[in-house]
Design a protein around this motif. Structure first.
Motif, short mmCIF file in Angstrom:
data_model
loop_
_atom_site.label_atom_id
_atom_site.label_comp_id
_atom_site.label_asym_id
_atom_site.label_seq_id
_atom_site.Cartn_x
_atom_site.Cartn_y
_atom_site.Cartn_z
N LEU B 108 24.87 -94.84 47.46
CA LEU B 108 25.34 -93.57 46.92
C LEU B 108 26.85 -93.56 46.72
CD1 LEU B 108 23.18 -91.18 49.13
CD2 LEU B 108 22.59 -92.25 46.95
N GLU B 109 27.28 -92.85 45.70
CA GLU B 109 28.69 -92.70 45.36
C GLU B 109 29.27 -91.58 46.25
OE1 GLU B 109 30.05 -94.47 42.82
OE2 GLU B 109 31.91 -93.42 42.43
N PRO B 110 30.40 -91.85 46.93
CA PRO B 110 31.00 -90.78 47.73
C PRO B 110 31.42 -89.60 46.84
CG PRO B 110 32.07 -92.90 48.15
CD PRO B 110 31.18 -93.08 46.97
N ILE B 111 31.32 -88.40 47.38
CA ILE B 111 31.64 -87.20 46.60
C ILE B 111 33.08 -87.25 46.09
CG2 ILE B 111 32.15 -84.74 46.86
CD1 ILE B 111 29.58 -84.36 48.28
N ASP B 112 33.23 -86.88 44.83
CA ASP B 112 34.55 -86.81 44.21
C ASP B 112 35.11 -85.41 44.48
OD1 ASP B 112 36.71 -86.55 42.56
OD2 ASP B 112 35.80 -87.67 40.90
N HIS B 113 36.03 -85.34 45.47
CA HIS B 113 36.50 -84.02 45.88
C HIS B 113 37.45 -83.38 44.90
CE1 HIS B 113 34.31 -83.72 49.57
NE2 HIS B 113 34.62 -84.98 49.85
N ILE B 116 34.19 -81.59 43.24
CA ILE B 116 33.34 -80.80 44.14
C ILE B 116 34.22 -80.19 45.24
CG2 ILE B 116 31.42 -80.91 45.77
CD1 ILE B 116 30.44 -81.47 43.01
N ASP B 117 34.15 -78.87 45.36
CA ASP B 117 34.91 -78.17 46.38
C ASP B 117 33.99 -77.89 47.57
OD1 ASP B 117 36.38 -76.56 47.99
OD2 ASP B 117 36.62 -74.91 46.53
N ARG B 118 34.25 -78.61 48.67
CA ARG B 118 33.42 -78.55 49.86
C ARG B 118 33.21 -77.12 50.38
NH1 ARG B 118 31.64 -81.64 54.15
NH2 ARG B 118 31.74 -83.73 53.34
N THR B 119 34.24 -76.30 50.28
CA THR B 119 34.18 -74.96 50.88
C THR B 119 33.21 -74.03 50.14
OG1 THR B 119 36.03 -74.22 49.52
CG2 THR B 119 36.56 -75.13 51.70
N GLN B 120 32.75 -74.47 48.99
CA GLN B 120 31.83 -73.63 48.21
C GLN B 120 30.40 -73.62 48.76
OE1 GLN B 120 32.49 -71.73 45.19
NE2 GLN B 120 34.46 -71.96 46.24
N LEU B 275 31.47 -87.48 34.92
CA LEU B 275 30.58 -86.55 34.24
C LEU B 275 29.44 -86.14 35.17
CD1 LEU B 275 30.26 -88.22 30.72
CD2 LEU B 275 31.72 -86.33 31.41
N ALA B 276 28.97 -87.11 35.95
CA ALA B 276 27.85 -86.84 36.85
C ALA B 276 28.24 -85.78 37.88
CB ALA B 276 27.43 -88.13 37.54
N TRP B 277 29.47 -85.88 38.43
CA TRP B 277 29.89 -84.87 39.42
C TRP B 277 30.08 -83.51 38.76
CZ3 TRP B 277 28.57 -85.79 44.01
CH2 TRP B 277 28.64 -87.07 44.56
N GLU B 278 30.55 -83.52 37.50
CA GLU B 278 30.66 -82.25 36.78
C GLU B 278 29.29 -81.58 36.66
OE1 GLU B 278 33.02 -80.39 35.58
OE2 GLU B 278 34.72 -81.71 36.04
#
Lengths: 294, 352
Positions: B108-113, B116-120, B275-278
């Protein structure tokens, strides 16, 4: 399908074996190139990769093979796969031989109707036929209705038994056997039987001494076809059988899809391949693989 | 080879994103039209149709990024993609146990911070590699015509063959069935993990002769209970709901349900990760989850999504707060490294 695919190279080498005189030697080899390249690319290389994975994934070791033979579950599944395939092959042969005999010896609407029935069965997807058995053998199906109609009380459990699983696989593979037998029987010259009769052989003796030996290539051909296809069966035993009827391809699928254990799955596949090759080698020793295609 | 290249790209990417944190969407928009397609792995059928309406169309309308789908979801395909470096799809979703296995395998690809906003998200809904999407429940379902005066209300009742005679059917998924056996044996839902395997198998021995069939395919479970082949079954709630909506006389028992959370993630090393994280960010919004779950009766993983769901629709969902209280979640962290052994022992037990 499998029969058609494996038959192709055998017929392709036919004309190539005829000597064409000096200088013409390269042409047959050139003609062989596409088929050879396809076989190497699509068959030899992938199998080589599977073999490699079975020794190297996740690390270089023989552990996968040790596990197959150390855990009783796996040896039992392997044994069960071969035993089931053998049973299905024998039942198919017993059912198909008389049917193919009638279809090939008669030349009227009966043989045509029977042949069409076999062909339609052959062309119907095996998932559809498996689900049909779920309905037929189910507790609201016709078998249960007849049983209760005759006043025998609650019907016995037919579904989810080894019986149902074997029945389903036999039904699916029967057309292969019929067509393999039919193609050989159709070529047997009826004059040979008449000649036997003219020499005083009764029908039974003529069948035993003339027809049966001549039809043997069909028997061998059909049996090998049904046996090898059956070794890879998967969906039918899951849907109709019990967990005890697990076949080896179910195990391979489980290891690949659920556990990502590609090395172990490869090792199982290699063991199946080797075991199948041994069966074919024994067969070749006593009968000869060249008789496979008549 | 491929792996080193992608890793280098990744580091470059990470450096670049740090600088252009706020500008990310505009950069994506500026990229060539050909690169502005994201490939989503999906189950096909009604699942894909629901995704189309709830995620794909509004996402394309908002961002201009096109979505192409690849079916079906395959755990093995993920591994093949990462190993070969050839990507057929970028985003997919897996149940929490497979998701953890994939994490352990490094797929798995680590989250692109920067995107992606963790606090959401509620803390249990996000980790290093993915965001929770929907909850799918494995529940006890019984036929009302077979038990007109009330059927089994718990796994202990399911095990009680004297009080509730009838054909039974369980799911051929080791950890789910083992947990049900422990619940039937009186283990409280919050004490299930780590699983006491010996105790679970002992309890399973009691019920084994009464299990007419073990199902493996979702459609198979539906056929078995709908045709009355079995009288009670452990099956997926949405599959049962579909039958109930079609008029089948079934009752869902939420007590002791296994809530299985699905996580969305990005395949490691895919060249279209941005694009995938978007896409993942867009699809994980409560409104979008609410839209999806209103079409298919799965439960949104994000409790905020219930603000956008009517009470009648929420009545079908496993993640409704009162149902979460009587359900349990498998401990994926504990299971992932042990699943191979547990599966082997379970298969051995089944075949003996």
């Amino acid at each position: 399908m499998a029969g058609v695919v494996t038959a192709a190279p055998a017929t392709a080498t036919g004309p190539a074996a005829v000597p064409q005189g000096p200088g013409a030697g390269a042409v047959p080899w050139l003609l062989l190139m596409p088929a050879t390249a396809a076989l190497v690319l699509l068959f030899v290389l992938p199998i080589g990769y599977v073999l490699l994975l079975s020794f190297t994934d996740p690390q270089v070791s023989l552990a996968h093979y040790q596990r197959i033979f150390a855990v009783p579950l796996y040896t039992r599944i392997l044994f069960n796969t071969f035993a089931t395939s053998l049973t299905v092959t024998v039942i198919c042969l017993l059912l198909a031989y008389p049917l193919a005999y009638v279809i090939s010896r008669r030349n009227d609407w009966i043989s045509l109707t029977l042949l069409i029935c076999v062909a339609v069965c052959f062309w119907t997807g095996f998932i559809v036929r498996t689900y049909a058995w779920l309905v037929i053998l189910g507790n609201k199906g016709p078998v249960a209705a007849v049983w209760q109609g005759l006043g025998f009380g609650a019907p016995p459990q037919l579904l989810f038994t080894s019986f149902a699983s074997t029945l389903g696989m036999t039904h699916i593979l029967l057309p292969y056997m019929v067509l393999a037998l039919y193609s050989v029987m159709k070529k047997i010259d009826p004059n040979l039987l008449r000649a036997a009769a003219s020499l005083g052989a009764r029908p039974n003796a003529a069948f035993r001494a003339v027809f049966l030996p001549l039809s043997l290539p069909g028997v061998v051909n059909g049996s090998i076809l049904v046996f090898t296809i059956c070794l890879g069966f998967f969906v039918t035993p899951i849907l109709l059988g019990t967990p005890k009827d697990m076949m080896i391809s179910q195990l391979v699928n489980q290891q690949i899809e659920e556990l990502l254990a590609w090395g172990f799955a490869s090792a199982i596949a290699v063991v199946l391949l080797v075991a199948t090759s041994i069966v074919l080698a024994i067969y070749n020793r006593f009968v000869g693989l060249d008789r496979l295609w008549g | 080879m491929t792996r080193t290249i992608t890793r280098r790209k990744l580091i470059h990417g990470a450096g670049a994103t740090a600088a252009t944190l706020a500008l990310a969407p505009s950069i994506i928009r500026a990229a060539g039209a050909q690169e502005r397609t994201v490939y989503v792995n999906t189950w096909g059928g009604s699942w894909t149709a629901a995704e189309e309406a709830a995620y794909f169309k509004p996402f394309t309308a908002k961002t201009g990024i096109r979505v192409r789908t690849v079916a079906p979801v395959s755990f093995a395909k993920l591994k093949a993609q990462v190993q070969s470096g050839q990507y057929e799809w970028d985003v997919s979703g897996l149940g929490i146990v497979e998701f953890s296995q994939a994490m352990h395998e490094g797929l798995l690809e680590p989250i692109d911070h920067s995107i992606i906003d963790r606090t959401q998200y509620p803390p249990q809904n996000i980790n290093q590699f993915g965001v929770a999407s929907v909850v799918l429940s494995t529940v006890l379902v019984y036929r009302k015509d077979k038990f007109p005066n009330g059927g089994p209300q718990s796994w202990a009742d399911f095990w009680d063959v004297k009080k509730f005679p009838g054909n039974r059917c369980l799911y051929d998924r080791s950890f789910t069935t083992l947990a049900f056996a422990l619940l039937a044996d009186g283990v409280p839902a919050d004490k299930l993990y780590p699983l006491d395997l010996d105790r679970a198998f002992k309890k399973l021995n009691e019920i084994k002769p009464h299990i007419k069939v073990w199902w493996t395919q979702g459609a198979q479970s539906q056929q078995l209970i709908q045709d009355g082949e079995v009288d009670m079954i452990a099956m997926w709630n949405a599959r049962a709901q579909e039958l109930i909506d079609r008029g089948a006389p079934l009752e869902i028992v939420w007590n002791g349900a296994e809530n299985y959370t699905s996580f969305r993630f990005v395949a490691k090393g895919t060249p279209r990760a941005k694009l995938a994280w978007e896409y993942l960010k867009f699809a994980s919004q409560p409104q979008q989850e609410a839209a999806f779950c209103s079409i298919l009766p799965y439960g949104p993983a994000n409790p905020k999504a219930f603000d956008y769901i009517s009470p009648e629709v929420a009545a079908k969902m496993p993640s409704r707060p009162d149902r979460v209280k009587v359900a349990y979640q498998p401990d994926a962290e504990w299971l992932a490294p042990r699943l191979g052994q547990i599966r082997e022992r379970f298969a051995q037990w089944l075949a003996s």
